[in-house]
Design an enzyme around this catalytic site. Structure first.
Site, PDB file in Angstrom:
ATOM      1  NE  ARG A 106      39.471   4.401  10.301  1.00  0.00           N
ATOM      2  CZ  ARG A 106      39.364   4.623   8.995  1.00  0.00           C
ATOM      3  NH1 ARG A 106      38.319   4.170   8.323  1.00  0.00           N
ATOM      4  NH2 ARG A 106      40.278   5.308   8.350  1.00  0.00           N
ATOM      5  CB  THR A 110      43.112  -3.724   9.750  1.00  0.00           C
ATOM      6  OG1 THR A 110      42.764  -3.164  11.037  1.00  0.00           O
ATOM      7  CG2 THR A 110      44.308  -4.648   9.904  1.00  0.00           C
ATOM      8  CG  ASP A 202      42.607  11.292  12.032  1.00  0.00           C
ATOM      9  OD1 ASP A 202      41.889  11.751  12.951  1.00  0.00           O
ATOM     10  OD2 ASP A 202      43.050  10.135  12.055  1.00  0.00           O
ATOM     11  CG  ASP A 205      45.193  12.571  14.333  1.00  0.00           C
ATOM     12  OD1 ASP A 205      44.911  12.194  15.494  1.00  0.00           O
ATOM     13  OD2 ASP A 205      45.844  11.879  13.536  1.00  0.00           O
TER      14      ASP A 205
HETATM   15  C1  PRP Z   1      37.410   8.026  13.232  1.00  0.00           C
HETATM   16  C2  PRP Z   1      36.051   8.691  13.270  1.00  0.00           C
HETATM   17  C3  PRP Z   1      35.112   7.517  13.364  1.00  0.00           C
HETATM   18  C4  PRP Z   1      35.843   6.459  12.590  1.00  0.00           C
HETATM   19  C5  PRP Z   1      35.182   6.304  11.247  1.00  0.00           C
HETATM   20  O1  PRP Z   1      37.818   7.678  14.502  1.00  0.00           O
HETATM   21  O2  PRP Z   1      35.906   9.607  14.302  1.00  0.00           O
HETATM   22  O3  PRP Z   1      34.872   7.110  14.697  1.00  0.00           O
HETATM   23  O4  PRP Z   1      37.193   6.898  12.411  1.00  0.00           O
HETATM   24  O5  PRP Z   1      35.752   5.277  10.530  1.00  0.00           O
HETATM   25  P1  PRP Z   1      34.978   3.938  10.177  1.00  0.00           P
HETATM   26  O6  PRP Z   1      33.631   4.339   9.667  1.00  0.00           O
HETATM   27  O7  PRP Z   1      35.835   3.325   9.106  1.00  0.00           O
HETATM   28  O8  PRP Z   1      34.909   3.068  11.389  1.00  0.00           O
HETATM   29  P2  PRP Z   1      39.298   7.145  14.821  1.00  0.00           P
HETATM   30  O9  PRP Z   1      39.313   5.652  14.829  1.00  0.00           O
HETATM   31  O10 PRP Z   1      40.282   7.814  13.904  1.00  0.00           O
HETATM   32  O11 PRP Z   1      39.506   7.594  16.308  1.00  0.00           O
HETATM   33  P3  PRP Z   1      39.496   9.074  16.960  1.00  0.00           P
HETATM   34  O12 PRP Z   1      38.071   9.544  16.966  1.00  0.00           O
HETATM   35  O13 PRP Z   1      40.024   8.812  18.318  1.00  0.00           O
HETATM   36  O14 PRP Z   1      40.380   9.967  16.140  1.00  0.00           O
HETATM   37  N1  URA Z   2      38.292   8.902  10.182  1.00  0.00           N
HETATM   38  C1  URA Z   2      38.614  10.185   9.887  1.00  0.00           C
HETATM   39  O1  URA Z   2      38.849  10.999  10.799  1.00  0.00           O
HETATM   40  N2  URA Z   2      38.687  10.542   8.608  1.00  0.00           N
HETATM   41  C2  URA Z   2      38.438   9.680   7.588  1.00  0.00           C
HETATM   42  O2  URA Z   2      38.508  10.087   6.406  1.00  0.00           O
HETATM   43  C3  URA Z   2      38.101   8.359   7.916  1.00  0.00           C
HETATM   44  C4  URA Z   2      38.031   7.992   9.218  1.00  0.00           C
END
Ligand code: PRP
Ligand code: URA
Length: 210
Positions: A106, A110, A202, A205
């Site tokens: 993400r 945005t 997150d 993270d």
């Molecule tokens: C997080 C999570 C999902 C996404 C959910 O990933 O693991 O994949 O956000 O958000 P959404 O429903 O609004 O799309 P992130 O983009 O933070 O990447 P990561 O898994 O590498 O931390």
């Molecule tokens: N991704 C995360 O890891 N946490 C949230 O709350 C939303 C998206």
């Protein structure tokens, strides 16, 4: 609370306990990983409850018997990165399953996800596809994942998430009413940065300590 037709919210005392540890901002990485694994196992057990089985004749040391085995080949799709936290648990239960990957991230401003990697097994039409992603926030990442899987022939799909927001479930339901979603909790709402409230922060993270 609004109800959604294809959403199952799993309830189990051990899941509630692990979810609380995951939500607690004081939880250190080691415990976060440990309880992610426990929560994933419980969620996967529920997500596979209705999986069809078929007769499979075997012989025990004492007698022949008609046993059961899983009827359809399964493919696991962890959404990178955070979905990797659920992969080990899924492979423990289904060591014979194929694994495909999609990498989505993400945009912090945005909250729109973009794809940076994709590798799926072929013949998806014949497989039961289980998408693993701990967080379902806006639903953008899961919708992109399902778009990609369907474009490559996927038919039977389900998603397993640890925490979901109503906004994301509603969007996913509208886009793909045929996709069942199994979650550990349906939280209150998304904040202005599209994070789930109360959520757990997150996930990626916290799990990968970045
Ligand atoms: C997080 C999570 C999902 C996404 C959910 O990933 O693991 O994949 O956000 O958000 P959404 O429903 O609004 O799309 P992130 O983009 O933070 O990447 P990561 O898994 O590498 O931390
Ligand atoms: N991704 C995360 O890891 N946490 C949230 O709350 C939303 C998206």
């Amino acid at each position: 609370m609004k109800s959604f037709s294809n959403l199952s919210i799993v309830t189990h005392p051990l899941l509630s306990h692990s979810m609380n540890v995951l939500r607690d901002k004081r939880t250190a990485t080691e415990a976060f990983r440990h309880h992610s694994a426990i929560a994933s196992r419980i969620l996967l057990m529920e997500a596979t409850r209705e999986m069809p089985t078929k007769d499979y004749p075997i012989e025990t040391p004492l007698a022949p018997v008609i046993g059961q085995c899983i009827a359809d080949p399964v493919v696991l799709i962890p959404v990178l990165r955070a979905g990797l936290a659920m992969l080990n648990a899924a492979q423990e239960f289904m060591p014979w399953a194929s694994v495909g990957f999609i990498g989505l991230e993400r945009d912090e401003r945005t909250a729109i996800a973009s794809t940076y990697y994709r590798k799926f097994p072929d013949r998806l039409a014949h497989r039961h596809i289980i998408v693993l992603d701990p967080m379902l926030a806006t639903g953008g990442s899961l919708i992109d994942t399902i778009d990609a899987l369907k474009a490559q022939g996927g038919v039977k799909l389900s998603a397993v998430c640890v925490v979901a927001a109503p906004e994301g479930v509603e969007r996913l339901n509208a886009a793909y009413p045929d996709v069942s979603i199994v979650v550990g909790a349906l939280d209150s709402h998304l904040d202005e940065n599209k994070y789930i409230v109360p959520g757990l922060g997150d996930f990626g993270d916290r799990y990968f300590e970045t």
